[in-house]
Scaffold this active site. Sequence first.
Site, PDB file in Angstrom:
ATOM      1  N   ASN A  58       0.875  -1.173   0.000  1.00 47.14           N
ATOM      2  CA  ASN A  58       0.000   0.000   0.000  1.00 47.14           C
ATOM      3  C   ASN A  58       0.911   1.221   0.000  1.00 47.14           C
ATOM      4  O   ASN A  58       1.447   1.608   1.046  1.00 47.14           O
ATOM      5  CB  ASN A  58      -0.890  -0.036   1.253  1.00 47.14           C
ATOM      6  CG  ASN A  58      -1.866   1.122   1.307  1.00 47.14           C
ATOM      7  OD1 ASN A  58      -1.828   2.026   0.479  1.00 47.14           O
ATOM      8  ND2 ASN A  58      -2.732   1.098   2.299  1.00 47.14           N
ATOM      9  N   ARG A 114      -2.699  -2.151  -3.293  1.00 46.09           N
ATOM     10  CA  ARG A 114      -3.926  -1.406  -3.014  1.00 46.09           C
ATOM     11  C   ARG A 114      -3.925  -0.184  -3.926  1.00 46.09           C
ATOM     12  O   ARG A 114      -3.027   0.656  -3.862  1.00 46.09           O
ATOM     13  CB  ARG A 114      -3.962  -0.963  -1.556  1.00 46.09           C
ATOM     14  CG  ARG A 114      -5.203  -0.166  -1.289  1.00 46.09           C
ATOM     15  CD  ARG A 114      -5.169   0.517   0.037  1.00 46.09           C
ATOM     16  NE  ARG A 114      -6.433   1.192   0.227  1.00 46.09           N
ATOM     17  CZ  ARG A 114      -6.561   2.352   0.853  1.00 46.09           C
ATOM     18  NH1 ARG A 114      -5.517   2.954   1.350  1.00 46.09           N
ATOM     19  NH2 ARG A 114      -7.728   2.911   0.977  1.00 46.09           N
ATOM     20  N   HIS A 155     -13.022   2.299   0.448  1.00 45.52           N
ATOM     21  CA  HIS A 155     -12.968   1.235   1.471  1.00 45.52           C
ATOM     22  C   HIS A 155     -13.642  -0.042   0.957  1.00 45.52           C
ATOM     23  O   HIS A 155     -14.099  -0.877   1.752  1.00 45.52           O
ATOM     24  CB  HIS A 155     -13.712   1.637   2.771  1.00 45.52           C
ATOM     25  CG  HIS A 155     -13.100   2.779   3.514  1.00 45.52           C
ATOM     26  ND1 HIS A 155     -13.854   3.767   4.113  1.00 45.52           N
ATOM     27  CD2 HIS A 155     -11.814   3.096   3.766  1.00 45.52           C
ATOM     28  CE1 HIS A 155     -13.060   4.648   4.713  1.00 45.52           C
ATOM     29  NE2 HIS A 155     -11.811   4.264   4.508  1.00 45.52           N
ATOM     30  N   ARG A 188     -12.369  14.774   8.454  1.00 45.48           N
ATOM     31  CA  ARG A 188     -13.229  15.153   7.328  1.00 45.48           C
ATOM     32  C   ARG A 188     -14.653  15.391   7.814  1.00 45.48           C
ATOM     33  O   ARG A 188     -15.154  14.666   8.669  1.00 45.48           O
ATOM     34  CB  ARG A 188     -13.243  14.063   6.258  1.00 45.48           C
ATOM     35  CG  ARG A 188     -11.888  13.812   5.625  1.00 45.48           C
ATOM     36  CD  ARG A 188     -12.028  12.890   4.412  1.00 45.48           C
ATOM     37  NE  ARG A 188     -10.752  12.304   4.072  1.00 45.48           N
ATOM     38  CZ  ARG A 188     -10.518  10.985   4.046  1.00 45.48           C
ATOM     39  NH1 ARG A 188     -11.473  10.114   4.314  1.00 45.48           N
ATOM     40  NH2 ARG A 188      -9.323  10.538   3.720  1.00 45.48           N
ATOM     41  N   GLU A 234      -7.982  -5.853   5.460  1.00 49.06           N
ATOM     42  CA  GLU A 234      -7.871  -5.468   4.055  1.00 49.06           C
ATOM     43  C   GLU A 234      -6.677  -6.130   3.375  1.00 49.06           C
ATOM     44  O   GLU A 234      -6.741  -6.489   2.203  1.00 49.06           O
ATOM     45  CB  GLU A 234      -7.781  -3.941   3.949  1.00 49.06           C
ATOM     46  CG  GLU A 234      -9.106  -3.280   4.303  1.00 49.06           C
ATOM     47  CD  GLU A 234      -9.017  -1.787   4.549  1.00 49.06           C
ATOM     48  OE1 GLU A 234      -9.219  -1.028   3.607  1.00 49.06           O
ATOM     49  OE2 GLU A 234      -8.742  -1.392   5.697  1.00 49.06           O
TER      50      GLU A 234
END
Length: 398
Positions: free
Chosen positions: A7, A94, A183, A242, A385
């Site tokens: 990643n 990823r 996601h 956020r 993940e």
Amino acid sequence: MNILVVNAGSSSIKYQLIDMTTEKPLSSGIVERIGLEEGTITHKTFLNGEEKKTKEVFPIPDHTVGLKRVAELLVDEEWGVISDPSEIQAVGHRLVHGGEAFTKTVVITEEVKAKVKELFPLAPLHNPANLIGVEVAEKVFPNATQIGVFDTAFHQTMPEVAYRYAIPNELYTEMGIRKYGFHGTSHKYVSEKAVEYLGNEKAKVVTIHLGNGASMAAVDGGVCKDTTMGIGPLNGLIMGTRSGDVDPSIIFYLIEQKGYSVAEVSKILNKESGMQGLTGDTDMRDIEDRYMKGDKTAILAYEMYAYRIQQFIGKYAAAMNGLDAIVFTAGIGENDTIARSLVCKNMTYFGIEMDEAKNAVRSKDIREINVEGAKTKVLVIPTNEELEIAQQSYNLVK
Ligand code: AMP
């Protein structure tokens, strides 16, 4: 077979080497501060039930230097877990934004790379760094098949009614402005675990991924029907920094009436809003401490955080015309008993009733925390993940 999961970010590379016979990591780590004066590599190994960790500090001018050192560490006499890099059959990357081009995991070819590049404008922070990760891995692990796993792919099954915005059609047809969602790897992984747990392939499940970034998905019979993030990751839930959903008029008000620049507004909504904006803290553990001490600011922020999630549960029960389970996952979803409790409060209309004693139990396993006989299951399912990326990569090379 061993799969290396990579990643790559703009100044970091997270990695995990997974043995697909056991589906457990042999090693994991992170290269950080790439391009700065002092870079670091934190490298862990998991052999014979024993976890060992080493940290190296040295200048890491670019991703190639970082990943080359990782390749050396993986075969190192003291810190290695394999004897030769050729024992890595595939590198699963990823990749954040696959646009409408990628609906599933793919072997990375020149054509795939060109398409990922075309999508840079949609994910200017992530896709360029992801592509660097791919190009570096091609050099460092030339014998391995490079595989791309897109964060957006799982959401590509959304119906048009869910993914379109009510803006002029040309903005969609000519510029690709629509909801994509992110996601996806996590929503796919935990929704599949939920279906397995429930023993019902047709289950209507709402997955709630609450990490630093946060999103939800409506997954009907294994198929994603809607999700909270949009063209980018700013939409939907209240997150660490956020804002999630806000009235877009705020943006025009700040720019036109208050003289803010576009960059300033972007910074406010992406980096200075959410729990950070409401409480001054980003880490939920700090806000949890304040909540427990009766801090009114923290209490309001937690209630807003949960209220937003409750609203989306309602929306998604409507979207699926039913609800069999909600699933909490990621850092906050797996660990934060207060957040889970507030989300499940006053939700009996949706068949959601939490057992507080079960909610309080800490565990790394899949668990059911609703009261006996509740119509809707409340599940906590740890996400993974990296394993999902490894499994999808494995399926393409086995
Ligand atoms: P993630 O992005 O999935 O790594 O999740 C990061 C978030 O999980 C941070 O806001 C952490 O504060 C939160 N988190 C991790 N452990 C806990 C915990 N024990 N209780 C509450 N929040 C936690």
